[in-house]
Design an enzyme around this catalytic site. Structure first.
Site, mmCIF file in Angstrom:
data_model
loop_
_atom_site.group_PDB
_atom_site.id
_atom_site.type_symbol
_atom_site.label_atom_id
_atom_site.label_comp_id
_atom_site.label_asym_id
_atom_site.label_seq_id
_atom_site.Cartn_x
_atom_site.Cartn_y
_atom_site.Cartn_z
ATOM 1 N N TYR A 26 1.055 0.499 -18.143
ATOM 2 C CA TYR A 26 -0.138 1.142 -18.686
ATOM 3 C C TYR A 26 -1.073 1.770 -17.654
ATOM 4 O O TYR A 26 -1.381 2.968 -17.731
ATOM 5 C CB TYR A 26 -0.937 0.133 -19.526
ATOM 6 C CG TYR A 26 -0.216 -0.388 -20.725
ATOM 7 C CD1 TYR A 26 -0.203 0.319 -21.918
ATOM 8 C CD2 TYR A 26 0.455 -1.614 -20.683
ATOM 9 C CE1 TYR A 26 0.448 -0.169 -23.044
ATOM 10 C CE2 TYR A 26 1.107 -2.107 -21.799
ATOM 11 C CZ TYR A 26 1.104 -1.379 -22.974
ATOM 12 O OH TYR A 26 1.759 -1.861 -24.073
ATOM 13 N N TRP A 52 0.910 -11.694 -18.599
ATOM 14 C CA TRP A 52 1.973 -10.798 -18.150
ATOM 15 C C TRP A 52 3.012 -11.512 -17.291
ATOM 16 O O TRP A 52 3.948 -10.872 -16.801
ATOM 17 C CB TRP A 52 1.379 -9.620 -17.372
ATOM 18 C CG TRP A 52 0.879 -8.530 -18.258
ATOM 19 C CD1 TRP A 52 -0.392 -8.358 -18.730
ATOM 20 C CD2 TRP A 52 1.653 -7.440 -18.787
ATOM 21 N NE1 TRP A 52 -0.462 -7.235 -19.510
ATOM 22 C CE2 TRP A 52 0.774 -6.652 -19.567
ATOM 23 C CE3 TRP A 52 2.984 -7.063 -18.665
ATOM 24 C CZ2 TRP A 52 1.202 -5.503 -20.221
ATOM 25 C CZ3 TRP A 52 3.409 -5.919 -19.321
ATOM 26 C CH2 TRP A 52 2.515 -5.153 -20.092
ATOM 27 N N CYS A 87 3.507 -0.609 -25.698
ATOM 28 C CA CYS A 87 3.434 -0.860 -27.140
ATOM 29 C C CYS A 87 2.228 -0.117 -27.725
ATOM 30 O O CYS A 87 2.378 0.690 -28.632
ATOM 31 C CB CYS A 87 3.331 -2.348 -27.416
ATOM 32 S SG CYS A 87 4.800 -3.281 -26.925
ATOM 33 N N ARG A 140 3.271 1.366 -31.303
ATOM 34 C CA ARG A 140 4.629 1.565 -31.825
ATOM 35 C C ARG A 140 5.280 0.251 -32.236
ATOM 36 O O ARG A 140 6.125 0.211 -33.132
ATOM 37 C CB ARG A 140 5.504 2.248 -30.766
ATOM 38 C CG ARG A 140 5.729 1.392 -29.536
ATOM 39 C CD ARG A 140 6.841 1.861 -28.630
ATOM 40 N NE ARG A 140 6.966 0.924 -27.507
ATOM 41 C CZ ARG A 140 7.760 -0.134 -27.504
ATOM 42 N NH1 ARG A 140 8.529 -0.396 -28.536
ATOM 43 N NH2 ARG A 140 7.801 -0.937 -26.451
ATOM 44 N N ASP A 154 3.466 -7.250 -32.215
ATOM 45 C CA ASP A 154 3.593 -8.688 -32.431
ATOM 46 C C ASP A 154 2.325 -9.112 -33.162
ATOM 47 O O ASP A 154 1.267 -9.271 -32.556
ATOM 48 C CB ASP A 154 3.738 -9.384 -31.072
ATOM 49 C CG ASP A 154 3.760 -10.900 -31.171
ATOM 50 O OD1 ASP A 154 3.439 -11.450 -32.242
ATOM 51 O OD2 ASP A 154 4.071 -11.545 -30.153
ATOM 52 N N GLU A 171 -7.751 -7.989 -19.227
ATOM 53 C CA GLU A 171 -6.549 -7.177 -19.201
ATOM 54 C C GLU A 171 -6.905 -5.697 -19.284
ATOM 55 O O GLU A 171 -6.360 -4.861 -18.543
ATOM 56 C CB GLU A 171 -5.625 -7.564 -20.356
ATOM 57 C CG GLU A 171 -4.336 -6.745 -20.388
ATOM 58 C CD GLU A 171 -3.547 -6.934 -21.671
ATOM 59 O OE1 GLU A 171 -2.311 -6.984 -21.589
ATOM 60 O OE2 GLU A 171 -4.166 -7.016 -22.759
#
Length: 298
Positions: A127, A85, A179, A200, A203, A63
């Site tokens: 990203y 994803w 995130c 921010r 999980d 990733e």
């Protein structure tokens, strides 16, 4: 001396024990704390790959390598057997078409049908787009990663060595706003490269273990490209949460004692930051407990 994994487990126990129970965007609900910090020392090859459950570290590194390409479509990920994803474009396809397509069939069509992938495999300017092709107000695109590598080599005492993905005008077009959104770097005396990652939204059961591995892999690559050695990875979480359908899985993980810390190293030095592949990463001494299954909240 405490095991390097113990602070993560302590944070999970804190979220379980005194987290604020909240409704959230997904409708699942969370137990949440605000503000946390973990520190991982990457010296001597130590890797923040959790041992209290199996973390599929190759998926996390793949990733990160995909982010570095600037890609925003899941087709190359699926062709590399990375499915983390799929949930977001699959959910969008089902909502917009009304077709209750199975995930396996959706992924097969993304892999084999370029036109279908172009329409339904796109995540928007997530990203990789922001890291490598940030669109400025002047209409120019900015490669934050290339600039970071240049600064690490030429001005390692700079306090401006960072990149981020929270591009406000483009948030609405993203399948999921970033995130892990800010990475800042610091070169200490002796040439040790440190990283501070601000996330921010976290999980804690499913996402954080992948984020630790991806950030560490990137730190190794950047250090190698700049002629430095990996130092400390400092992880800072904003809204740190467990989903309400992950609580029993978290309790199971907390019952497991951590095992020997694995080691991660690079097996070669490519000419540029863009030259790395999954085969360039070797992990040694990884003997974790078994995996813990849990559903992703979309």
């Amino acid at each position: 001396m405490p095991h390097p994994e113990q602070p993560y487990l302590d944070l999970m126990a804190q979220v379980l024990g005194r987290g604020d129970e909240r409704l959230d965007r997904t409708g699942v609900g969370t137990r949440s704390l605000f503000g946390a910090m973990l520190r991982f020392d990457l010296a001597d090859g130590a890797a923040p790959i959790l041992t209290t459950k199996r973390v599929y570290w190759k998926t996390a590194v793949k990733e990160m390598l995909w982010f570095l390409t600037g890609g925003t479509n899941i087709q190359p990920l699926l062709r590399d057997n990375v499915r983390i994803w799929t949930d977001w474009p699959l959910d969008a396809y089902r909502r917009e078409t009304g077709e209750e397509i199975a995930q396996e069939e959706f992924e097969r069509r993304i892999v084999t049908d370029d036109d279908f992938a172009a329409r339904w495999g796109e995540l928007g300017p997530v990203y990789g787009k922001q890291w490598r092709r940030w669109l400025g107000a002047d209409g120019r695109e900015y490669d934050q990663i290339a600039e970071l590598v240049r600064t690490l080599r030429e001005n390692p005492t700079s306090r401006r060595m960072l990149f981020h993905a929270w591009n406000v005008p483009e948030l609405g077009a993203m399948a999921l706003p970033p995130c892990h959104m800010v990475y800042q770097y610091h070169v200490a005396s002796g040439g040790r490269l440190n990283c501070l990652l601000y996330q921010r939204s976290v999980d804690l059961l499913l996402g954080a273990p992948f984020n630790f591995v991806g950030a560490a892999a990137l730190q190794l690559m950047l250090a190698q490209q700049a002629g430095l050695t990996p130092g400390e990875l400092v992880w800072v979480g904003g809204d740190v949460h467990l989903y309400l359908n992950h609580l029993e899985q978290a309790r199971e993980q907390l019952r497991r004692p951590p095992r020997t810390v694995p080691r991660m190293r690079l097996t070669r030095r490519p000419d540029t930051i863009d030259g790395y592949a999954i085969g360039d990463f070797a992990v040694e001494g990884y003997d974790p407990h078994g995996p813990i299954k849990a559903d992703v909240a979309v």
